[in-house]
Design an enzyme around this catalytic site. Structure first.
Site, PDB file in Angstrom:
ATOM      1  N   SER A  29       5.364  37.711 -11.521  1.00  0.00           N
ATOM      2  CA  SER A  29       5.960  36.414 -10.891  1.00  0.00           C
ATOM      3  C   SER A  29       6.025  36.571  -9.415  1.00  0.00           C
ATOM      4  O   SER A  29       6.607  37.478  -8.761  1.00  0.00           O
ATOM      5  CB  SER A  29       7.278  36.335 -11.604  1.00  0.00           C
ATOM      6  OG  SER A  29       7.120  36.019 -12.978  1.00  0.00           O
ATOM      7  N   HIS A  59       2.451  32.403 -11.266  1.00  0.00           N
ATOM      8  CA  HIS A  59       1.355  33.375 -11.476  1.00  0.00           C
ATOM      9  C   HIS A  59      -0.205  32.582 -11.142  1.00  0.00           C
ATOM     10  O   HIS A  59       0.133  31.384 -10.731  1.00  0.00           O
ATOM     11  CB  HIS A  59       1.280  33.863 -12.920  1.00  0.00           C
ATOM     12  CG  HIS A  59       2.065  34.798 -13.307  1.00  0.00           C
ATOM     13  ND1 HIS A  59       2.027  36.230 -13.732  1.00  0.00           N
ATOM     14  CD2 HIS A  59       3.505  34.763 -13.397  1.00  0.00           C
ATOM     15  CE1 HIS A  59       3.051  36.821 -14.049  1.00  0.00           C
ATOM     16  NE2 HIS A  59       4.132  35.890 -14.103  1.00  0.00           N
ATOM     17  N   HIS A  81       3.011  37.597 -21.107  1.00  0.00           N
ATOM     18  CA  HIS A  81       4.115  38.338 -21.481  1.00  0.00           C
ATOM     19  C   HIS A  81       4.278  38.412 -22.871  1.00  0.00           C
ATOM     20  O   HIS A  81       3.877  37.412 -23.511  1.00  0.00           O
ATOM     21  CB  HIS A  81       5.528  37.871 -20.739  1.00  0.00           C
ATOM     22  CG  HIS A  81       5.506  37.624 -19.271  1.00  0.00           C
ATOM     23  ND1 HIS A  81       4.749  36.596 -18.575  1.00  0.00           N
ATOM     24  CD2 HIS A  81       5.845  38.235 -18.414  1.00  0.00           C
ATOM     25  CE1 HIS A  81       4.977  36.467 -17.338  1.00  0.00           C
ATOM     26  NE2 HIS A  81       5.721  37.751 -17.186  1.00  0.00           N
ATOM     27  N   TYR A  83       6.568  37.262 -24.407  1.00  0.00           N
ATOM     28  CA  TYR A  83       7.591  36.446 -25.004  1.00  0.00           C
ATOM     29  C   TYR A  83       6.749  34.874 -24.915  1.00  0.00           C
ATOM     30  O   TYR A  83       7.103  34.120 -25.482  1.00  0.00           O
ATOM     31  CB  TYR A  83       8.808  35.927 -24.016  1.00  0.00           C
ATOM     32  CG  TYR A  83       8.634  35.667 -22.632  1.00  0.00           C
ATOM     33  CD1 TYR A  83       7.937  34.535 -22.124  1.00  0.00           C
ATOM     34  CD2 TYR A  83       8.833  36.620 -21.573  1.00  0.00           C
ATOM     35  CE1 TYR A  83       7.700  34.063 -21.035  1.00  0.00           C
ATOM     36  CE2 TYR A  83       8.426  36.358 -20.243  1.00  0.00           C
ATOM     37  CZ  TYR A  83       8.026  35.197 -19.770  1.00  0.00           C
ATOM     38  OH  TYR A  83       7.546  35.070 -18.620  1.00  0.00           O
ATOM     39  N   GLU A  84       5.332  35.000 -24.439  1.00  0.00           N
ATOM     40  CA  GLU A  84       4.700  33.895 -24.451  1.00  0.00           C
ATOM     41  C   GLU A  84       4.076  33.678 -26.097  1.00  0.00           C
ATOM     42  O   GLU A  84       3.690  32.663 -26.430  1.00  0.00           O
ATOM     43  CB  GLU A  84       3.527  34.035 -23.394  1.00  0.00           C
ATOM     44  CG  GLU A  84       4.253  33.742 -22.192  1.00  0.00           C
ATOM     45  CD  GLU A  84       3.108  33.959 -20.914  1.00  0.00           C
ATOM     46  OE1 GLU A  84       2.326  33.181 -20.933  1.00  0.00           O
ATOM     47  OE2 GLU A  84       3.216  34.997 -20.175  1.00  0.00           O
ATOM     48  N   ALA A 111       8.666  41.103 -11.113  1.00  0.00           N
ATOM     49  CA  ALA A 111       9.800  40.748 -10.369  1.00  0.00           C
ATOM     50  C   ALA A 111      11.281  41.259 -11.375  1.00  0.00           C
ATOM     51  O   ALA A 111      10.845  41.136 -12.578  1.00  0.00           O
ATOM     52  CB  ALA A 111      10.096  39.126 -10.244  1.00  0.00           C
ATOM     53  N   MET A 206      11.051  41.411 -17.752  1.00  0.00           N
ATOM     54  CA  MET A 206      10.617  41.025 -19.164  1.00  0.00           C
ATOM     55  C   MET A 206       8.958  41.407 -19.215  1.00  0.00           C
ATOM     56  O   MET A 206       8.152  40.661 -20.061  1.00  0.00           O
ATOM     57  CB  MET A 206      10.533  39.411 -19.184  1.00  0.00           C
ATOM     58  CG  MET A 206      12.043  38.785 -19.102  1.00  0.00           C
ATOM     59  SD  MET A 206      11.834  37.217 -18.996  1.00  0.00           S
ATOM     60  CE  MET A 206      13.558  36.740 -18.361  1.00  0.00           C
ATOM     61  N   SER A 207       8.518  42.386 -18.491  1.00  0.00           N
ATOM     62  CA  SER A 207       7.233  42.885 -18.708  1.00  0.00           C
ATOM     63  C   SER A 207       6.731  44.352 -18.309  1.00  0.00           C
ATOM     64  O   SER A 207       7.782  45.145 -18.538  1.00  0.00           O
ATOM     65  CB  SER A 207       6.451  42.079 -17.389  1.00  0.00           C
ATOM     66  OG  SER A 207       6.887  42.362 -16.296  1.00  0.00           O
ATOM     67  N   ASN A 230      16.999  39.465  -7.674  1.00  0.00           N
ATOM     68  CA  ASN A 230      18.275  38.870  -8.081  1.00  0.00           C
ATOM     69  C   ASN A 230      18.894  40.319  -8.586  1.00  0.00           C
ATOM     70  O   ASN A 230      18.601  41.240  -8.809  1.00  0.00           O
ATOM     71  CB  ASN A 230      18.495  37.847  -9.143  1.00  0.00           C
ATOM     72  CG  ASN A 230      17.746  38.269 -10.392  1.00  0.00           C
ATOM     73  OD1 ASN A 230      16.436  38.379 -10.244  1.00  0.00           O
ATOM     74  ND2 ASN A 230      18.588  38.786 -11.392  1.00  0.00           N
ATOM     75  N   HIS A 242      14.497  31.207 -13.319  1.00  0.00           N
ATOM     76  CA  HIS A 242      13.126  31.555 -12.872  1.00  0.00           C
ATOM     77  C   HIS A 242      12.820  30.770 -11.610  1.00  0.00           C
ATOM     78  O   HIS A 242      12.013  31.409 -10.840  1.00  0.00           O
ATOM     79  CB  HIS A 242      12.278  30.638 -13.979  1.00  0.00           C
ATOM     80  CG  HIS A 242      10.714  31.025 -13.929  1.00  0.00           C
ATOM     81  ND1 HIS A 242      10.308  32.440 -13.622  1.00  0.00           N
ATOM     82  CD2 HIS A 242       9.646  30.473 -13.850  1.00  0.00           C
ATOM     83  CE1 HIS A 242       8.870  32.384 -13.762  1.00  0.00           C
ATOM     84  NE2 HIS A 242       8.436  31.280 -13.497  1.00  0.00           N
TER      85      HIS A 242
HETATM   86  N1  HPA Z   1      16.115  39.818 -15.825  1.00  0.00           N
HETATM   87  C1  HPA Z   1      14.914  39.740 -16.298  1.00  0.00           C
HETATM   88  N2  HPA Z   1      13.805  39.392 -15.792  1.00  0.00           N
HETATM   89  C2  HPA Z   1      13.958  39.355 -14.368  1.00  0.00           C
HETATM   90  C3  HPA Z   1      15.325  39.079 -13.826  1.00  0.00           C
HETATM   91  C4  HPA Z   1      16.305  39.402 -14.460  1.00  0.00           C
HETATM   92  O1  HPA Z   1      17.204  39.312 -13.940  1.00  0.00           O
HETATM   93  N3  HPA Z   1      14.550  38.760 -12.532  1.00  0.00           N
HETATM   94  C5  HPA Z   1      13.313  38.581 -12.132  1.00  0.00           C
HETATM   95  N4  HPA Z   1      12.990  38.865 -13.694  1.00  0.00           N
END
Ligand code: HPA
Length: 267
Positions: A29, A59, A81, A83-84, A111, A206-207, A230, A242
């Site tokens: 991402s 993306h 991903h 989750y998609e 990310a 998430m990946s 973050n 996001h």
């Molecule tokens: N959690 C999950 N996926 C992420 C995060 C997060 O804090 N930041 C960027 N992708």
């Protein structure tokens, strides 16, 4: 090689030439624009039969094959991903295609949210190991005994050492840590973050974990770098979204690009 992979490889070679790419790159991402740095033909995922549609904003859903810092690279500007679609093996065909094209080492990027105050947003984290907190596995349903993939040293020691040296030469701090995979797409709760911190996680995302498992299954060497966008849920006053991920990713992406270029130029 399955017919799907054979067909894909034929099509990709027609468009990109027959020289085998050596390194595969999967861009996460907010990092997809890095494919545009590669000097070579690009093919939209929509022109690659069987390639899953990458529907996540931030993306850049195309495959680019060309030279970067003297190394022939095949780069995926976006991943799909779990989750998609609810399928953990959603990246299997693209990775099989990279392998069939000749790729032997793969660098995954993502990310991620940090659990470590000493790896703040804007920093990179080299993945040393992972925790599959989603409980999913991309090899469920694989019938061969090859499914029993050892993951004791999933993330290649040699690639990691070279990435650490490359970062060092660029003056970029690169700490190693454990990445915990959550299914998403909702972000984690503070209680989940406290739980995985206790379990030994340093970052969450998430990946990457399904792709790392698939890579080892395919016999590819794999390494992964997280771009920290973050602090994970409950660890800072900053709201998690996001949009925020996409806005913060370029900070780390600039560092990632320098590390990647230095890594490639070392051969
Ligand atoms: N959690 C999950 N996926 C992420 C995060 C997060 O804090 N930041 C960027 N992708």
């Amino acid at each position: 090689m399955s017919r799907n992979v054979e067909e894909l490889v034929g099509l990709i070679r027609d468009r990109a030439g027959g020289d085998p790419p050596e390194l595969g790159l999967v861009l996460g991402s907010g990092l997809g624009h890095l494919v545009d740095e590669i000097n070579g033909p690009s093919i939209d995922y929509s022109d690659l039969p069987g390639f899953p549609h990458a529907g996540v904003s931030g993306h850049n859903p195309k495959l680019v094959i060309g030279i970067l810092e003297g190394i022939r690279v095949a780069a995926l500007g976006g991943r799909v991903h779990y989750y998609e679609s609810g399928r953990a093996d959603t990246m299997r065909l693209p990775l099989e295609a990279l392998k069939a094209l000749g790729v032997n080492r793969l660098l995954l990027t993502n990310a991620a949210g940090s659990l470590r105050p000493d790896i703040p947003p804007g920093d990179l984290m080299l993945v040393s190991d992972h925790i599959d907190f989603s409980g999913r596995n991309p090899l469920i349903g694989e019938p061969s005994d090859a499914r029993f993939v050892p993951l004791t040293e999933a993330y290649d020691q040699g690639m990691r050492a070279d990435l650490l040296s490359a970062a060092d030469e660029e003056g970029i701090g690169l700490k190693q840590g454990v990445y915990a995979w959550f299914s998403g797409p909702s972000f984690e709760t503070p209680a989940e973050i406290r739980a995985v911190r206790t379990l030994g996680a340093d970052a969450v995302g998430m990946s990457t974990v399904p792709e790392a498992i698939l890579s080892r299954f395919l016999g590819l060497k794999v390494a992964a770098v997280s771009v920290i966008t973050n602090m994970a849920a409950g660890l800072s006053d900053e709201a998690i979204s996001h949009e925020h991920t996409k806005a913060m990713a370029p900070l780390g992406a600039a560092k990632l690009e320098r590390v990647l270029r230095r890594y490639l130029s070392r051969g």
